[in-house]
Scaffold this motif. Structure first.
Motif, PDB file in Angstrom:
ATOM      1  N   ASP A  34      74.175  -3.440  16.393  1.00 47.06           N
ATOM      2  CA  ASP A  34      73.459  -3.217  17.654  1.00 47.06           C
ATOM      3  C   ASP A  34      72.188  -2.401  17.431  1.00 47.06           C
ATOM      4  O   ASP A  34      71.141  -2.676  18.011  1.00 47.06           O
ATOM      5  CB  ASP A  34      74.353  -2.487  18.669  1.00 47.06           C
ATOM      6  CG  ASP A  34      75.524  -3.323  19.143  1.00 47.06           C
ATOM      7  OD1 ASP A  34      75.486  -4.560  19.002  1.00 47.06           O
ATOM      8  OD2 ASP A  34      76.486  -2.724  19.663  1.00 47.06           O
ATOM      9  N   ARG A  68      65.813  -5.903  29.066  1.00 47.88           N
ATOM     10  CA  ARG A  68      66.641  -7.107  29.186  1.00 47.88           C
ATOM     11  C   ARG A  68      66.907  -7.738  27.819  1.00 47.88           C
ATOM     12  O   ARG A  68      68.010  -8.155  27.515  1.00 47.88           O
ATOM     13  CB  ARG A  68      65.996  -8.132  30.120  1.00 47.88           C
ATOM     14  CG  ARG A  68      66.863  -9.368  30.314  1.00 47.88           C
ATOM     15  CD  ARG A  68      66.329 -10.354  31.341  1.00 47.88           C
ATOM     16  NE  ARG A  68      65.123 -11.019  30.919  1.00 47.88           N
ATOM     17  CZ  ARG A  68      63.896 -10.743  31.352  1.00 47.88           C
ATOM     18  NH1 ARG A  68      63.691  -9.802  32.242  1.00 47.88           N
ATOM     19  NH2 ARG A  68      62.856 -11.414  30.909  1.00 47.88           N
ATOM     20  N   ASN A  70      67.204  -6.306  25.114  1.00 40.36           N
ATOM     21  CA  ASN A  70      68.107  -5.463  24.334  1.00 40.36           C
ATOM     22  C   ASN A  70      69.484  -5.290  24.971  1.00 40.36           C
ATOM     23  O   ASN A  70      70.337  -4.607  24.396  1.00 40.36           O
ATOM     24  CB  ASN A  70      67.466  -4.092  24.102  1.00 40.36           C
ATOM     25  CG  ASN A  70      66.434  -4.150  23.008  1.00 40.36           C
ATOM     26  OD1 ASN A  70      66.775  -4.143  21.837  1.00 40.36           O
ATOM     27  ND2 ASN A  70      65.164  -4.230  23.387  1.00 40.36           N
ATOM     28  N   LEU A  71      69.728  -5.880  26.117  1.00 38.67           N
ATOM     29  CA  LEU A  71      71.038  -5.754  26.763  1.00 38.67           C
ATOM     30  C   LEU A  71      72.197  -6.117  25.829  1.00 38.67           C
ATOM     31  O   LEU A  71      73.221  -5.431  25.841  1.00 38.67           O
ATOM     32  CB  LEU A  71      71.112  -6.612  28.031  1.00 38.67           C
ATOM     33  CG  LEU A  71      70.510  -6.026  29.298  1.00 38.67           C
ATOM     34  CD1 LEU A  71      70.622  -7.030  30.444  1.00 38.67           C
ATOM     35  CD2 LEU A  71      71.152  -4.718  29.676  1.00 38.67           C
ATOM     36  N   PRO A  72      72.077  -7.174  25.020  1.00 44.77           N
ATOM     37  CA  PRO A  72      73.208  -7.510  24.138  1.00 44.77           C
ATOM     38  C   PRO A  72      73.602  -6.384  23.188  1.00 44.77           C
ATOM     39  O   PRO A  72      74.754  -6.306  22.766  1.00 44.77           O
ATOM     40  CB  PRO A  72      72.706  -8.720  23.356  1.00 44.77           C
ATOM     41  CG  PRO A  72      71.695  -9.348  24.247  1.00 44.77           C
ATOM     42  CD  PRO A  72      71.022  -8.181  24.938  1.00 44.77           C
ATOM     43  N   THR A  74      73.576  -3.197  23.906  1.00 43.81           N
ATOM     44  CA  THR A  74      73.991  -1.996  24.635  1.00 43.81           C
ATOM     45  C   THR A  74      75.375  -2.164  25.238  1.00 43.81           C
ATOM     46  O   THR A  74      75.908  -3.269  25.340  1.00 43.81           O
ATOM     47  CB  THR A  74      73.004  -1.686  25.784  1.00 43.81           C
ATOM     48  OG1 THR A  74      73.123  -2.704  26.782  1.00 43.81           O
ATOM     49  CG2 THR A  74      71.576  -1.582  25.285  1.00 43.81           C
ATOM     50  N   GLY A  77      75.586  -4.636  28.068  1.00 38.30           N
ATOM     51  CA  GLY A  77      75.732  -6.049  27.723  1.00 38.30           C
ATOM     52  C   GLY A  77      77.175  -6.505  27.643  1.00 38.30           C
ATOM     53  O   GLY A  77      77.470  -7.686  27.766  1.00 38.30           O
ATOM     54  N   ALA A  82      76.678  -8.562  33.173  1.00 40.54           N
ATOM     55  CA  ALA A  82      75.460  -8.590  32.350  1.00 40.54           C
ATOM     56  C   ALA A  82      74.550  -9.766  32.706  1.00 40.54           C
ATOM     57  O   ALA A  82      73.334  -9.608  32.787  1.00 40.54           O
ATOM     58  CB  ALA A  82      75.818  -8.623  30.865  1.00 40.54           C
ATOM     59  N   ALA A  86      70.830  -9.453  34.114  1.00 35.80           N
ATOM     60  CA  ALA A  86      69.693 -10.066  33.407  1.00 35.80           C
ATOM     61  C   ALA A  86      68.871 -10.944  34.351  1.00 35.80           C
ATOM     62  O   ALA A  86      67.637 -10.909  34.310  1.00 35.80           O
ATOM     63  CB  ALA A  86      70.188 -10.878  32.214  1.00 35.80           C
ATOM     64  N   PHE A 118      68.751 -12.800  25.112  1.00 39.83           N
ATOM     65  CA  PHE A 118      69.898 -12.465  25.949  1.00 39.83           C
ATOM     66  C   PHE A 118      70.787 -13.667  26.224  1.00 39.83           C
ATOM     67  O   PHE A 118      72.002 -13.625  26.017  1.00 39.83           O
ATOM     68  CB  PHE A 118      69.471 -11.826  27.286  1.00 39.83           C
ATOM     69  CG  PHE A 118      70.665 -11.562  28.153  1.00 39.83           C
ATOM     70  CD1 PHE A 118      71.441 -10.440  27.924  1.00 39.83           C
ATOM     71  CD2 PHE A 118      71.053 -12.459  29.137  1.00 39.83           C
ATOM     72  CE1 PHE A 118      72.587 -10.210  28.679  1.00 39.83           C
ATOM     73  CE2 PHE A 118      72.191 -12.243  29.889  1.00 39.83           C
ATOM     74  CZ  PHE A 118      72.965 -11.111  29.668  1.00 39.83           C
ATOM     75  N   TRP A 121      72.552 -15.185  23.204  1.00 42.84           N
ATOM     76  CA  TRP A 121      73.626 -14.275  22.800  1.00 42.84           C
ATOM     77  C   TRP A 121      74.822 -14.396  23.742  1.00 42.84           C
ATOM     78  O   TRP A 121      75.975 -14.498  23.292  1.00 42.84           O
ATOM     79  CB  TRP A 121      73.115 -12.833  22.792  1.00 42.84           C
ATOM     80  CG  TRP A 121      74.212 -11.826  22.660  1.00 42.84           C
ATOM     81  CD1 TRP A 121      74.805 -11.395  21.507  1.00 42.84           C
ATOM     82  CD2 TRP A 121      74.877 -11.139  23.723  1.00 42.84           C
ATOM     83  NE1 TRP A 121      75.784 -10.481  21.785  1.00 42.84           N
ATOM     84  CE2 TRP A 121      75.846 -10.300  23.148  1.00 42.84           C
ATOM     85  CE3 TRP A 121      74.730 -11.145  25.112  1.00 42.84           C
ATOM     86  CZ2 TRP A 121      76.676  -9.486  23.905  1.00 42.84           C
ATOM     87  CZ3 TRP A 121      75.555 -10.336  25.865  1.00 42.84           C
ATOM     88  CH2 TRP A 121      76.507  -9.517  25.258  1.00 42.84           C
ATOM     89  N   LEU A 122      74.579 -14.354  25.057  1.00 46.64           N
ATOM     90  CA  LEU A 122      75.677 -14.415  26.023  1.00 46.64           C
ATOM     91  C   LEU A 122      76.457 -15.714  25.875  1.00 46.64           C
ATOM     92  O   LEU A 122      77.691 -15.712  25.878  1.00 46.64           O
ATOM     93  CB  LEU A 122      75.146 -14.258  27.454  1.00 46.64           C
ATOM     94  CG  LEU A 122      76.218 -14.134  28.540  1.00 46.64           C
ATOM     95  CD1 LEU A 122      77.025 -12.854  28.371  1.00 46.64           C
ATOM     96  CD2 LEU A 122      75.574 -14.166  29.920  1.00 46.64           C
TER      97      LEU A 122
END
Length: 184
Positions: A34, A68, A70-72, A74, A77, A82, A86, A118, A121-122
């Motif tokens: 991360d 946004r 960098n949410l994954p 944190t 995320g 999430a 986003a 984001f 990744w999601l």
């Protein structure tokens, strides 16, 4: 790389804001991977400060876009909210940029990269459907890879494609966010 470094040096305020934002994100990370995500985000941002054009600082919309992206990395995320967060941040940063007349190539490209980072990744990490994952990769990762390849070949950022009528990535955001929110 040399040109990017010179552009960053010409914008010390923007570089400081970018650094401060990423330093604030680091305590929200959980793992070494991360922290690498946040570090790569800072590096990409610093190397593209020339895209701010005449501006010497980041706008609020730019900061929201970078958060946004960098949410994954944190703890936020990891939340099932999430995707909704986003989507909301994407709407807000667009409105802020237009209202503050802070639209720049930096913000435009950062928005695309943040969405790609984001949502891909999601989908890859949390979406059980192979079909939805493949559609997410087609909607975000493939266009980013194509634009990046052209940019490297030309030595300059190309205009990114903007479909006027069909926006598959926007539709995919809603599908993935809703599926993630409703998953138990």
């Amino acid at each position: 790389m040399d040109r990017s470094t010179r552009q960053a040096a010409r914008r010390p305020r923007a570089l400081t804001e970018l650094t401060a934002l990423h330093c604030l994100l680091l305590p929200l990370t959980r793992t070494r991977q991360d922290r690498r995500w946040v570090t790569v985000s800072w590096t990409l941002g610093a190397l593209h400060l020339g895209l701010l054009e005449r501006r010497d600082r980041l706008s609020a919309a730019d900061a929201l876009t970078l958060i946004r992206g960098n949410l994954p990395a944190t703890t936020v995320g990891a939340s099932r909210f999430a995707g909704v967060l986003a989507m909301a941040s994407d709407l807000v940063d667009g409105r802020l940029a237009r209202r503050q007349a802070a639209v720049s190539p930096f913000g435009d490209y950062a928005d695309s990269f943040a969405d790609a980072a984001f949502w891909t990744w999601l989908a890859v990490r949390h979406e059980p459907s192979h079909t939805v994952r493949a559609a997410a990769i087609a909607a975000w990762a493939a266009p980013i890879a194509a634009v990046t390849a052209v940019a490297i070949r030309r030595g300059t950022m190309p205009e990114r494609p903007r479909p006027a009528l069909l926006r598959p990535a926007a539709a995919m955001q809603g599908v993935i966010a809703l599926r993630h929110l409703l998953r138990r």
